[in-house]
Design a protein around this motif. Sequence first.
Motif: not given
Length: 183
Positions: A95-118
């Motif tokens: 689970k990756i969390y952080g911040k991002t900004q576009q112009g004068m607007f900032a937001a928290n972000i969250g990315i959920l990643i499944n890690v497996g085996i091919d």
Amino acid sequence: LMLASLACTVFVGGPDTSDLPAIPVSEEAAQSLKDEMKRAFEAGASTGIVTLNITETQITSYLALRMQSDPSLQQNDSQPLITDPQVYLRDGQMKIYGKTQQGMFAANIGILINVGIDEAGQPKIEIASADFGPFPAPEGLKEALTAMIKEAYTVAIGPAATGLRIETISIADGLMTITGRIR
């Protein structure tokens, strides 16, 4: 007054991470990830079995330093796509969390990643969800993050990675454990 308002950043939401502990970032922790991979392969050279343990601090530090230095992970103004990243290894997901900004607007972000085996015994990384608050996910984010995670795996391990067939990946309680066999 108008110039002062342009200098301000307006927070527009995103996932709430206030209940998660802050993970410190350091060059030492990023280096310890590389050292752990080297140690795991050296131990596996005699047994044929490689067991690699990756902590939240190690992977958070690696990601934070990589976001600052890799132009493919930055916006047009050389600002990272994600600032202040925090990587949590919980409940079978990265689970990756952080911040991002576009112009004068900032937001928290969250990315959920499944890690497996091919099928080839290599890491399989799939983004389960990406929450950028009210912003659309940046173009190419999935490909950039997937490439970065795979590169972290292959670069840190080096040439030995081509001879490793991963058998298990478990993620729980702040630790990702990867077990495999050297071919």
